[in-house]
Write a protein that holds these residues in place. Structure first.
Motif, mmCIF file in Angstrom:
data_model
loop_
_atom_site.group_PDB
_atom_site.id
_atom_site.type_symbol
_atom_site.label_atom_id
_atom_site.label_comp_id
_atom_site.label_asym_id
_atom_site.label_seq_id
_atom_site.Cartn_x
_atom_site.Cartn_y
_atom_site.Cartn_z
ATOM 1 N N LEU A 318 1.156 -1.042 -0.101
ATOM 2 C CA LEU A 318 -0.039 0.194 0.145
ATOM 3 C C LEU A 318 0.719 0.744 0.072
ATOM 4 N N LYS A 319 1.707 1.229 0.528
ATOM 5 C CA LYS A 319 3.083 2.040 0.868
ATOM 6 C C LYS A 319 3.484 2.709 -0.447
ATOM 7 N N ALA A 320 3.628 2.053 -1.184
ATOM 8 C CA ALA A 320 4.495 1.757 -2.308
ATOM 9 C C ALA A 320 3.418 2.348 -3.408
ATOM 10 N N THR A 321 2.612 2.068 -3.166
ATOM 11 C CA THR A 321 1.341 1.911 -4.552
ATOM 12 C C THR A 321 0.415 3.622 -4.173
ATOM 13 N N TYR A 322 0.900 4.044 -3.068
ATOM 14 C CA TYR A 322 0.611 5.053 -1.915
ATOM 15 C C TYR A 322 0.913 6.096 -2.882
ATOM 16 N N TYR A 323 2.602 6.123 -2.873
ATOM 17 C CA TYR A 323 3.629 6.659 -3.066
ATOM 18 C C TYR A 323 3.709 7.155 -4.614
ATOM 19 N N ARG A 324 3.493 6.220 -5.278
ATOM 20 C CA ARG A 324 3.411 6.451 -7.112
ATOM 21 C C ARG A 324 2.115 7.268 -7.432
ATOM 22 N N THR A 325 1.514 7.312 -6.855
ATOM 23 C CA THR A 325 -0.281 7.434 -7.500
ATOM 24 C C THR A 325 -0.256 9.344 -6.640
ATOM 25 N N ALA A 326 0.277 9.238 -5.373
ATOM 26 C CA ALA A 326 0.199 10.577 -5.438
ATOM 27 C C ALA A 326 1.040 11.734 -5.358
ATOM 28 N N LEU A 327 2.602 11.150 -5.744
ATOM 29 C CA LEU A 327 3.126 11.902 -6.901
ATOM 30 C C LEU A 327 2.718 12.626 -8.191
ATOM 31 N N ASP A 328 2.060 11.454 -8.970
ATOM 32 C CA ASP A 328 0.806 11.831 -10.096
ATOM 33 C C ASP A 328 0.026 13.248 -9.788
ATOM 34 N N MET A 329 -0.812 12.627 -8.644
ATOM 35 C CA MET A 329 -1.840 13.851 -8.021
ATOM 36 C C MET A 329 -1.010 14.943 -7.846
ATOM 37 N N ILE A 330 0.397 14.756 -7.367
ATOM 38 C CA ILE A 330 0.747 16.045 -6.999
ATOM 39 C C ILE A 330 0.717 17.298 -8.109
ATOM 40 N N GLU A 331 1.323 15.965 -9.427
ATOM 41 C CA GLU A 331 1.878 17.107 -10.686
ATOM 42 C C GLU A 331 0.020 17.443 -11.398
ATOM 43 N N ASN A 332 -0.858 16.763 -11.329
ATOM 44 C CA ASN A 332 -1.775 16.990 -11.323
ATOM 45 C C ASN A 332 -2.570 18.375 -11.144
ATOM 46 N N TYR A 333 -2.310 18.498 -9.463
ATOM 47 C CA TYR A 333 -3.064 19.652 -8.418
ATOM 48 C C TYR A 333 -2.003 20.837 -9.249
ATOM 49 N N TYR A 334 -0.674 20.589 -9.168
ATOM 50 C CA TYR A 334 0.188 21.863 -9.915
ATOM 51 C C TYR A 334 -0.134 22.612 -11.077
ATOM 52 N N HIS A 335 -0.883 21.734 -12.165
ATOM 53 C CA HIS A 335 -0.509 21.975 -13.621
ATOM 54 C C HIS A 335 -2.073 22.437 -13.186
ATOM 55 N N ASP A 336 -3.035 22.584 -12.251
ATOM 56 C CA ASP A 336 -4.640 22.408 -12.333
ATOM 57 C C ASP A 336 -3.994 24.492 -11.570
ATOM 58 N N ALA A 337 -3.639 24.336 -10.891
ATOM 59 C CA ALA A 337 -2.986 25.460 -10.040
ATOM 60 C C ALA A 337 -2.722 26.540 -11.108
ATOM 61 N N MET A 338 -1.343 26.432 -11.986
ATOM 62 C CA MET A 338 -1.285 27.177 -12.664
ATOM 63 C C MET A 338 -1.848 27.675 -13.356
ATOM 64 N N MET A 339 -3.241 27.278 -14.446
ATOM 65 C CA MET A 339 -3.891 27.411 -14.824
ATOM 66 C C MET A 339 -4.738 28.407 -14.310
ATOM 67 N N ASN A 340 -5.054 28.348 -12.971
ATOM 68 C CA ASN A 340 -5.769 29.179 -12.523
ATOM 69 C C ASN A 340 -5.078 30.163 -11.634
ATOM 70 N N GLY A 341 -3.752 30.302 -11.840
ATOM 71 C CA GLY A 341 -3.620 32.066 -11.254
ATOM 72 C C GLY A 341 -2.414 31.675 -10.068
ATOM 73 N N LEU A 342 -2.713 29.875 -9.089
ATOM 74 C CA LEU A 342 -2.697 29.530 -7.502
ATOM 75 C C LEU A 342 -1.025 29.229 -7.892
ATOM 76 N N VAL A 343 -0.757 29.140 -5.946
ATOM 77 C CA VAL A 343 0.681 29.199 -5.886
ATOM 78 C C VAL A 343 0.007 27.769 -5.006
ATOM 79 N N VAL A 344 0.840 26.831 -5.812
ATOM 80 C CA VAL A 344 2.082 25.562 -4.623
ATOM 81 C C VAL A 344 2.975 25.294 -4.869
ATOM 82 N N ASP A 345 3.054 25.063 -3.713
ATOM 83 C CA ASP A 345 5.221 24.686 -3.219
ATOM 84 C C ASP A 345 4.919 23.385 -3.285
#
Length: 406
Positions: A318-345
């Motif tokens: 679960l830890k390994a599967t979660y980690y890969r899934t979460a990293l992919d979602m960071i990318e999704n949220y980062y792109h969403d934030a950029m399009m909407n003019g929001l800041v993500v560290d």
């Protein structure tokens, strides 16, 4: 403006037209003739000294469809309780304060503890549990909402939209969960929801298969929101967790007790902000570290009751599967934030994911080492079977405190 899709197993109420608060309140006022409504506010005394709760009470003071407001007050001595009475006195609705640290409620708590029926730790879960008992004892409402007292972006439309699905006498919903975008000050917030719960549920579905329970939880747009409403009689049959697993625990309880047709969620705010917890990576007793541990344990406990076998090997997977899934979602949220003019560290986002991956394993180890752990506070139905007069005695204790009796 929200989308209009119904793409989960529960009904989703959208904000499609920005219907005015006044129009919603007119409906609710009419509904209240057949289905009286109440509100639970679990509060720390310290929140009375901040700007958020003052604004919340100013807004609630304008609501004319509520029959009762029940305030749970934690971490208050007698002088602070008396100041709290003055603070809430401007509420025009019937309102009562549960002085949870006062001698009367403490005596009842000790009596329950002697029979292992009391909450095992202080916190929001214990506060909500006692408030729920008072609502049942009072008997003045048929639908009740609950929301936090640190919402800095609060307006009374949130309450109206939250109560509407369970208050409408033509609807059959028993429980309603609020959701919203966690955006404030140009930043994307809600790290535990975005970066732990959602990717963890997706990882669990890969490992356990498409369990109905996991699909159910994944249908909630923000399962960690502290805002929900329900028919009052639901309160008597649910067990409330006493730790940070409160929100997941409540969702698990209504899943156990009710059909999907009786459950829904509603868009209650375009923007929402409240007090932020630190990541606290070096202290497992505080902040998001503690929260993520309790949430993971709540999920494991429920999966075990559904017959899922959990082991050290499954937690490592679960830890390994979660980690890969979460990293992919960071990318999704980062792109969403950029399009909407929001800041993500992105650096801090990855730090959070690394901590959550660690807590997934730590929570699993704790779960395996403590199979008899009892995090749930017994339901009020069970308490009444052991103490048939407990609700009445609690009601009398709260009334005495609010009258100022020594």
């Amino acid at each position: 403006m929200s989308d209009f899709y119904q793409n989960g197993v529960i009904t989703n109420f959208h904000n499609l037209t920005d219907r005015s608060c006044e129009a919603l309140e007119q409906d609710l006022k009419r509904f209240s003739q057949r289905r009286p409504m109440g509100l639970i506010l679990p509060s720390l005394y310290s929140e009375l000294e901040g700007p958020a709760l003052t604004k919340i009470i100013d807004q609630i003071s304008q609501v004319d469809y509520l029959s009762e407001v029940v305030i749970g007050l934690d971490r208050a001595d007698r002088d602070q309780f008396l100041r709290a009475r003055d603070f809430f006195s401007r509420l025009p609705q019937r309102h009562r304060i549960l002085w949870n640290d006062g001698p009367r409620l403490q005596a009842l708590d000790a009596e329950l503890a002697a029979e292992e029926l009391a909450p095992q730790e202080a916190g929001k879960g214990r506060n909500v549990w006692f408030c729920s008992g008072y609502v049942l004892a009072s008997g003045r409402t048929e639908a009740v909402a609950l929301h936090d007292c640190d919402i800095t972006t609060y307006n009374r439309t949130l309450l109206a939209r939250l109560l509407y699905p369970v208050a409408n006498p033509h609807f059959s919903y028993q429980f309603c969960k609020g959701y919203y975008a966690r955006i404030a000050d140009g930043k994307l917030n809600g790290r535990v929801g975005r970066l732990m719960v959602t990717p963890m549920l997706r990882a669990l579905k890969k490992i356990c298969g498409p369990l109905e329970y996991l699909n159910y939880l994944d249908s909630y747009r923000y399962p960690l929101s502290g805002e929900f409403a329900m028919r009052t009689d639901v309160l008597g049959g649910i067990r409330i967790p006493s730790d940070w697993g409160l929100e997941i625990g409540v969702l698990s309880e209504v899943y156990r007790n009710h059909s999907f047709k009786q459950l829904c969620q509603v868009d209650i705010a375009d923007h929402y902000d409240h007090k932020h917890q630190p990541l606290s990576p070096d202290d497992a007793t505080n902040g998001l570290y503690r929260m993520s541990l309790d949430i993971a344990k709540a999920l494991y406990r429920k999966l075990a009751t559904l017959g899922v076998t959990l082991s050290e090997e499954s937690f490592r997977t679960l830890k390994a599967t979660y980690y890969r899934t979460a990293l992919d979602m960071i990318e999704n949220y980062y792109h969403d934030a950029m399009m909407n003019g929001l800041v993500v560290d992105r650096h801090s986002e990855e730090q959070a994911v690394e901590l959550f991956a660690q807590t997934i394993m730590e929570a699993g180890t704790t779960f395996l080492e403590s199979p008899r752990d009892k995090p749930f506070i017994p339901s009020w139905g069970r308490v009444q079977s052991a103490f048939p007069d407990m609700l009445e005695r609690m009601y009398d204790a709260v009334e005495a405190d609010n009258r100022g009796e020594v």
